[in-house]
Every structure is written in C-alpha cells, then in structure tokens.
Design a protein around this motif. Structure first.
Motif, PDB file in Angstrom:
ATOM      1  N   TYR A  16     -15.756  25.498   0.087  1.00 12.33           N
ATOM      2  CA  TYR A  16     -17.013  25.865   0.227  1.00 12.33           C
ATOM      3  C   TYR A  16     -17.589  25.700  -1.114  1.00 12.33           C
ATOM      4  N   LEU A  17     -17.460  26.109  -2.207  1.00 12.57           N
ATOM      5  CA  LEU A  17     -17.981  26.126  -3.383  1.00 12.57           C
ATOM      6  C   LEU A  17     -18.265  25.015  -4.262  1.00 12.57           C
ATOM      7  N   GLN A  18     -17.325  23.952  -3.920  1.00 16.60           N
ATOM      8  CA  GLN A  18     -17.647  22.701  -4.752  1.00 16.60           C
ATOM      9  C   GLN A  18     -18.761  21.871  -4.537  1.00 16.60           C
ATOM     10  N   ILE A  19     -19.434  22.281  -3.370  1.00 16.40           N
ATOM     11  CA  ILE A  19     -20.518  21.401  -2.956  1.00 16.40           C
ATOM     12  C   ILE A  19     -21.698  22.162  -3.610  1.00 16.40           C
ATOM     13  N   GLN A  20     -21.844  23.238  -3.912  1.00 12.93           N
ATOM     14  CA  GLN A  20     -22.785  23.816  -4.722  1.00 12.93           C
ATOM     15  C   GLN A  20     -22.580  24.066  -6.094  1.00 12.93           C
ATOM     16  N   LYS A  21     -21.363  24.157  -6.577  1.00 13.59           N
ATOM     17  CA  LYS A  21     -21.204  24.406  -7.908  1.00 13.59           C
ATOM     18  C   LYS A  21     -20.196  23.437  -8.724  1.00 13.59           C
ATOM     19  N   SER A  22     -20.263  23.559 -10.073  1.00 12.21           N
ATOM     20  CA  SER A  22     -19.354  22.676 -10.834  1.00 12.21           C
ATOM     21  C   SER A  22     -18.195  23.459 -11.094  1.00 12.21           C
ATOM     22  N   LEU A  23     -17.015  23.396 -10.814  1.00 10.85           N
ATOM     23  CA  LEU A  23     -15.856  24.322 -10.948  1.00 10.85           C
ATOM     24  C   LEU A  23     -15.246  23.961 -12.063  1.00 10.85           C
ATOM     25  N   ASN A  24     -15.390  22.736 -12.644  1.00 12.21           N
ATOM     26  CA  ASN A  24     -14.158  22.492 -13.665  1.00 12.21           C
ATOM     27  C   ASN A  24     -12.997  22.400 -13.409  1.00 12.21           C
ATOM     28  N   ILE A  25     -12.485  22.065 -12.226  1.00 17.26           N
ATOM     29  CA  ILE A  25     -11.163  21.797 -11.684  1.00 17.26           C
ATOM     30  C   ILE A  25     -10.267  21.240 -12.945  1.00 17.26           C
ATOM     31  N   ASP A  26     -10.591  20.643 -13.569  1.00 15.92           N
ATOM     32  CA  ASP A  26      -9.538  19.790 -14.605  1.00 15.92           C
ATOM     33  C   ASP A  26      -9.069  21.061 -15.682  1.00 15.92           C
ATOM     34  N   THR A  27      -9.872  22.220 -15.806  1.00 15.58           N
ATOM     35  CA  THR A  27      -9.506  23.201 -16.674  1.00 15.58           C
ATOM     36  C   THR A  27      -8.075  23.762 -16.111  1.00 15.58           C
ATOM     37  N   LEU A  28      -7.818  23.764 -14.853  1.00 13.39           N
ATOM     38  CA  LEU A  28      -6.392  24.321 -14.386  1.00 13.39           C
ATOM     39  C   LEU A  28      -5.129  23.500 -14.916  1.00 13.39           C
ATOM     40  N   PHE A  29      -5.385  21.959 -15.356  1.00 15.64           N
ATOM     41  CA  PHE A  29      -4.391  21.354 -15.741  1.00 15.64           C
ATOM     42  C   PHE A  29      -3.799  21.828 -17.007  1.00 15.64           C
ATOM     43  N   TYR A  30      -4.671  22.953 -17.677  1.00 13.51           N
ATOM     44  CA  TYR A  30      -4.401  23.196 -19.088  1.00 13.51           C
ATOM     45  C   TYR A  30      -4.089  24.937 -18.999  1.00 13.51           C
ATOM     46  N   GLY A  31      -3.698  25.203 -17.642  1.00 17.81           N
ATOM     47  CA  GLY A  31      -3.395  26.640 -17.287  1.00 17.81           C
ATOM     48  C   GLY A  31      -2.388  27.140 -18.073  1.00 17.81           C
ATOM     49  N   GLU A  32      -2.192  28.454 -18.356  1.00 16.58           N
ATOM     50  CA  GLU A  32      -1.437  29.251 -19.000  1.00 16.58           C
ATOM     51  C   GLU A  32       0.282  29.211 -18.171  1.00 16.58           C
ATOM     52  N   ASN A  33       0.253  29.276 -16.936  1.00 15.38           N
ATOM     53  CA  ASN A  33       1.323  29.039 -16.262  1.00 15.38           C
ATOM     54  C   ASN A  33       1.534  27.954 -15.172  1.00 15.38           C
ATOM     55  N   GLN A  34       2.931  27.588 -14.777  1.00 17.64           N
ATOM     56  CA  GLN A  34       2.874  26.400 -14.478  1.00 17.64           C
ATOM     57  C   GLN A  34       2.265  26.389 -12.955  1.00 17.64           C
ATOM     58  N   THR A  35       2.443  27.536 -12.125  1.00 16.11           N
ATOM     59  CA  THR A  35       1.693  27.524 -10.718  1.00 16.11           C
ATOM     60  C   THR A  35       0.287  27.262 -10.719  1.00 16.11           C
ATOM     61  N   ILE A  36      -0.302  27.616 -11.919  1.00 14.09           N
ATOM     62  CA  ILE A  36      -1.905  27.368 -12.108  1.00 14.09           C
ATOM     63  C   ILE A  36      -2.176  26.049 -12.196  1.00 14.09           C
ATOM     64  N   ARG A  37      -1.108  25.154 -13.133  1.00 16.79           N
ATOM     65  CA  ARG A  37      -1.280  23.669 -13.231  1.00 16.79           C
ATOM     66  C   ARG A  37      -1.063  22.839 -11.904  1.00 16.79           C
ATOM     67  N   LEU A  38       0.242  23.558 -11.196  1.00 18.37           N
ATOM     68  CA  LEU A  38       0.431  22.788  -9.983  1.00 18.37           C
ATOM     69  C   LEU A  38      -0.969  23.022  -8.900  1.00 18.37           C
TER      70      LEU A  38
END
Lengths: 529, 119
Positions: A372-394
């Motif tokens: 719902y939000l991605q239409i209105q806001k820039s969410l920087n999804i790529d930041t999750l690729f460098y998350g602290e734990n694996q479930t976040i990266r996945l």
C-alpha cells in the motif's frame, strides 16, 4: 501484620496446639507414667521386655537379700539384682510392698532385649510395638489404681507430649495434614478469588454498558451536528456538556470511549474519520494511548500501538520507534506496522535494524502495508539486503519479486554470489518469477553446487532463465542417475529450456524411466500434474 | 412519514444510522439480530429495510429471503463489510436488494441513497 504472616501464624498454631495434643492422646492409650504402667499390667507379656528389681544395700534391706522369691544376684559390692519377670503383673505383685515403702527398698528396672533400659526408652519401645501393631490395646479401660500411682511416682515425671512441636516428629502425619490444609486453603482461596473476580467483572461490564449508553447518543450528535473546526474549538466546558464531568474523568469511561471511537473509525469514512480523530485528541484520549506505550504489560503496549495507528497520533512516533526492537513479538510487529503507516518519511531501515528474526506472519503483515505504501513513499527496499539477520535479507529478496522491482536486480546480482545457499535459493526464485535472463551464469553456478536444495532451485529457475550452458549441465545431471523426482525435474526444465536438446537426449536414451517421464511430460492431460 | 427498519448487531453503527435517518424525518426501528429482524418486518411493516449480513441467529441473506417472500415490495439496502465474500454480495443482488453499501461507509451517503430509494 501482613496477610501472609497471618496465614503462616494460623498454620503453625493449628499444628502445634490443637493437632499436636490430640494426636498424642488419640494414638496411644497412655498419657503419663501411671497409665503406662496400667497398660503394661494389662498386657500378658511384651516381646523382648522383662522386668526386675534392683537392690542398693542399705540399712533395713539386708533381710530382703535372704528372700528367695527374688533370687538376687550380686552386681557389684553394694548392688544386687533380682531374677527377671516376663510379666509385669507378677513382677509388680512380688515387689509392690517394697516399691511402696518410704524410702523404697527396691528400684524397678526394665530390660529390652536384655539391656537395661530407662523409663523413656521402654516407653518408646512399647509405643513403637503398638504403632506397628505387634501388641494391641486391651479392651478393658485404663482405670488407674493407687498402687500404680505410687509405682509411677518412682519414675521421674516426664510428660509424653514434651513439646508442642512433638507433632512434627511424625512426618507422615505432618505431610497428610499439610496437604489437606493446603488444598483446603487453596480451594477456599480459589472460590473467594473467583467470587471476587466474577463480582468485579460483572460490575465492570455493567458500568461499561452504562457508559456505552451514555456515549452513543452524544457522540452521534457531535459527529452530525459539529464540523471539524467546531470540534477543534471545543472547550472543557463544552465537553462536560456532552458527557458528565464526573464520569468523563474516570479511566473506564475513557477506555469505553476509546473503544467506541476506534470502532467507528474503522467503519466510517469521509469527514467522519477526520472528526473522530479530532475528537480523540480533543478528549485527550491520545495521552492515554501514549501512556499505554510505557506500560510493562505487552498487551497494554500493543493496545496503545493499535490506538495510535488507528487514530494517527504522530506525536507518539519517537516512542513507537523505540519499540521496534522490543523483545515481545506482538509489540515489535505492531510498532513497525504503526511506524510504516504513520511516518511521513519512512523507509525500511527500521526493519533492517531488527535483531530478531521475522516470522512469516510478520512478513505477510509488513508486505500488506508495504504494498500500500510503496505507491506513495520511497521505501528503500534494497536496505533490507544488508539486514542484520538472515530473515530480514530473505524478506528483502521476496519483496523484490512480490513488488516486481526489476530496478533492484542489479544490486541483487552484486550480492548474490557472496551469500549463503539459503539466500541463493530465495534469489533464484526471484530471478525466476521476474524472468531475469541476464543471470543465467549465476543459475549455472548454482546448478553445479554440492547442495541438492540449491541444485533443485537452480534447475527450476533454469527452465525459465537458463541458457545453453544450463541445458548441458542439466544433461550432465541426468547422466549422473539421480532419483526419479530429480530426473523428472531436470527433464521438465530441459524441455522448457531447449526443446531440440531435450528431444535429442530422449531419443538417444535407453533408460526406461526417462521414457516414462517423457511420456508423462508430453501428455497434455498429465503435463501439469 | 416513511418507516425504516435497521437490522444491525453493532449498536454503535445502528445508533449512528438511526440518528442520521431520524434527522431526515424518518420513523426508525432498531433490532440487533436476525430473529428480531424477521419479527419486526411483520410488526413494524417498514417502507425500507437496512440490514447487515453477518448477524446472530439469522444472516442478512435469510432476512432478505424472508422479506422477499412476505413483503416483496419493500426495498432493502444491505450494509456490510467489504471483506464479505463476493458470492454473498451477488446472492443479495440476485434476490433483488435495492443497494449494497460496503463498510467503511459515510452515513450521509447512506442517507442520500435511502432518500433516492424511498422517494
């Protein structure tokens, strides 16, 4: 004195005073030395217990030595002992006269297993025999004669119930009584507790119904009669004109009011929603929601977060942000959902910083909001690729395919060769779903992996985004005689990838299983089974 | 004056709708479950029925069936959440309901639709 101390005191008194004495009196048929001797008199013989007299030589006692009835034998220079009597009555009959003289010429002696035993030891021995039912209490009553009183006088007085705590010497009884008392107290306590809770609950429910009735009418009136500007200009006096001041200041009243406003907010749309939000702030209900965030109870904090989310209390966002890494699952999930919904400038770095793994439920929840939000806001999804734990990266890789973010494939391709196999599998799924043909080399690398799960994921991806090299690797894998399931998977994807190579391979193969799979794959009815 | 029967188990919503419709001069009657609803259709003899779908004892669909059989000329507005299954919404329309208003809704919009139907 506290309630707990009173209870302990009550239990101790119960044990030591009443039960202690009653037990001693009820279980043994004698309570002093006189009744004990009476008891012995009534017994025929008691196993291993015999009686005799002891004579200390002094003036007036020489004549007794000559009495053949006692058959005295010398113990030392001045002490003589009589023969032993197995029966208390005969022993007592023989020496009653001398025992009763003043001063007594003879002293009684008890022998247990031929060992001289004092009064207390003899008493304990007989009591044990009674408890073990080796001897029995005679039916006749314990009427005590004067003679026995006199005999008992020879024994130094020692009360049987020496101490009140004597009760505790019988541990079995203590355990049984303790259990009974414990369950009794627990049962009474639970009944009282339930009664109190039930009464309290009924009172609260009745009050809630009363408050609901008080709220619905005036709230409807305000919503229909006043504009949002008028609501914002309302004074305390205006509010007390709508709701009675006495009730309005009560916590329960405000809780019911919050419930009603939030319930309406969910079911209303248009200017009503805005009016409800203004009312929420005007009634200072946002302060209650804000304070709920500081509670130690997770359910209260979560309720506060839901209220803040529903009523757009953006002032609470700094506190909400602090809760995003809470140890409680529900607080964590709800705080992130609230933050995503309410923040003006929000990106997914809040999720990235989470040290706790994301559950599938959380991922579903966040995905719903992010979609719902991605239409209105820039969410920087790529930041999750460098998350602290694996479930976040996945979760980040999943988001790329679920939101169709082809623009992030470049970044994904950079990190893909360096991540572990679990992440590679997720990336392969993303490549396959979006159809990233430029990543065939990565697929081929994965096809050559030692990890069978990664090989399976790569084989599935190769059917869609593979190249000639992938086809050759699939044939190599088929030649290694894998299991039936794997054969089917490799053949299926080889067919999707390169029909010519597939036909060529099948035509050259003598493997019966491969031909059966081929028949299955080309059958229009079975090819999707 | 026209009479409107409101069958809705959420007292807050129904009270709000009732308040709004009374403002427009309608006579309203409020019931909170399906059983009461069918009884009220007979006793109150409404000119319009506004009903929820998910309710205790009898669903909104059963209410519509009952109304179609016993008061075939009374228009019905279904007021229900968007999450309701499409099948139910279609069934309601097939049974001849006059309108379907999904929740969340605006009571003023409902009042306008009522006015249009009942005119």
């Amino acid at each position: 004195m506290g309630k707990r101390s009173t209870l302990v005191y009550f239990i101790v008194v119960l044990f030591t005073i009443n039960l202690g004495e009653s037990f001693a009196q009820d279980s043994l048929p004698y309570r002093d030395s006189t009744s004990f001797f009476k008891f012995l008199e009534q017994q025929e013989e008691i196993p291993a217990l015999v009686y005799r007299f002891k004579l200390e030589l002094k003036e007036g006692s020489e004549a007794l030595l000559a009495d053949s009835t006692f058959q005295f034998s010398q113990l030392d220079n001045s002490t003589w002992i009589s023969k032993t009597y197995p029966n208390f009555s005969s022993w007592y009959a023989a020496g009653a006269e001398y025992l009763a003289s003043d001063p007594p010429l003879l002293q009684p002696e008890f022998l247990v297993y031929e060992e001289v035993s004092d009064y207390q030891a003899t008493l304990d021995y007989v009591s044990n025999l009674l408890r073990n039912q080796d001897i029995f209490i005679p039916e006749s009553s314990l009427e005590v004669g004067d003679e026995l009183v006199m005999l008992a006088n020879l024994v130094p007085y020692e009360p049987m119930v020496k101490y009140r705590f004597h009760f505790f010497s019988d541990y079995k009884l203590v355990i049984v009584v303790s259990l009974i008392v414990f369950f009794l107290i627990m049962a009474i306590g639970m009944i009282l507790f339930m009664v109190v809770i039930k009464t309290r609950h009924s009172k609260i429910e009745a009050l809630k119904e009363k408050y609901e009735a008080q709220i619905i009418g005036p709230l409807s009136e305000v919503l229909f009669e006043k504009s949002e500007e008028e609501i914002n200009l309302m004074t305390d006096a205006d509010i007390y004109a709508i709701f009675p001041e006495k009730d309005f200041k009560k916590k329960l009243f405000k809780e019911v009011l919050i419930d009603k406003i939030i319930s309406l907010n969910k079911k209303m749309k248009g200017d009503f929603k805005d009016k409800l939000k203004s009312l929420y702030k005007k009634f200072k209900l946002d302060t209650i929601s804000y304070n709920n965030l500081k509670s130690k109870r997770w359910d209260v904090v979560t309720r506060g977060l839901v209220e803040i989310n529903e009523m757009d209390v953006v002032e609470a966002l700094p506190v909400v942000r602090d809760l995003t890494n809470a140890s409680n699952f529900y607080i964590r999930s709800q705080s992130i959902a609230t933050l995503l919904n309410l923040s003006e400038k929000v990106d997914l770095s809040t999720i990235k910083k989470q040290s706790y793994p994301l559950s599938r439920w959380q991922q579903m929840n966040y995905l719903r909001i992010i979609k719902y939000l991605q239409i209105q806001k820039s969410l920087n999804i790529d930041t999750l690729f460098y998350g602290e734990n694996q479930t976040i990266r996945l979760f980040g890789y999943k988001l790329v395919r679920m939101l169709g973010r082809v623009d992030l494939i470049g970044q994904l391709a950079e990190i893909a060769p360096n991540v572990d196999d679990v992440e590679k599998i997720e990336i392969l799924k993303t490549y396959k779903i979006i159809g990233i043909h430029t990543e065939a080399t990565f697929v081929n690398q994965c096809l050559r992996s030692e990890n069978p799960e990664l090989v399976v994921a790569a084989a599935k991806a190769s059917g869609v985004i593979g190249d000639q090299v992938s086809a050759h690797i699939l044939i190599e894998l088929l030649n290694d005689q894998p299991s039936f399931q794997l054969k089917m998977l490799f053949l299926d994807n080889l067919m999707k990838l390169d029909q010519t190579m597939y036909q060529e391979y099948i035509s050259k193969s003598n493997d019966l299983e491969l031909n059966q799979i081929h028949a299955h794959l080309i059958d229009p009815l079975l090819q999707h089974v | 004056m026209k009479k409107i029967l409101i069958i809705e188990d959420d007292l807050l919503i129904s009270s709000l709708v009732e308040f709004r419709l009374k403002k427009d001069g309608y006579i309203t009657h409020l019931v909170q479950d399906g059983n009461e609803g069918t009884k009220a259709i007979e006793s109150f003899d409404p000119d319009l029925i506004i009903t929820d779908v998910m309710m205790p004892f009898k669903s909104g669909i059963e209410i519509i069936h009952y109304a179609r059989k016993n008061k075939p000329d009374t228009p019905i507005i279904v007021l229900s959440s968007l999450g309701e299954e499409e099948k139910i919404v279609l069934e309601a329309f097939n049974l001849g309901v006059a309108d379907f208003i999904p929740k969340p809704f605006n009571p003023n919009e409902l009042a306008i639709r009522v006015k249009r139907i009942i005119r």
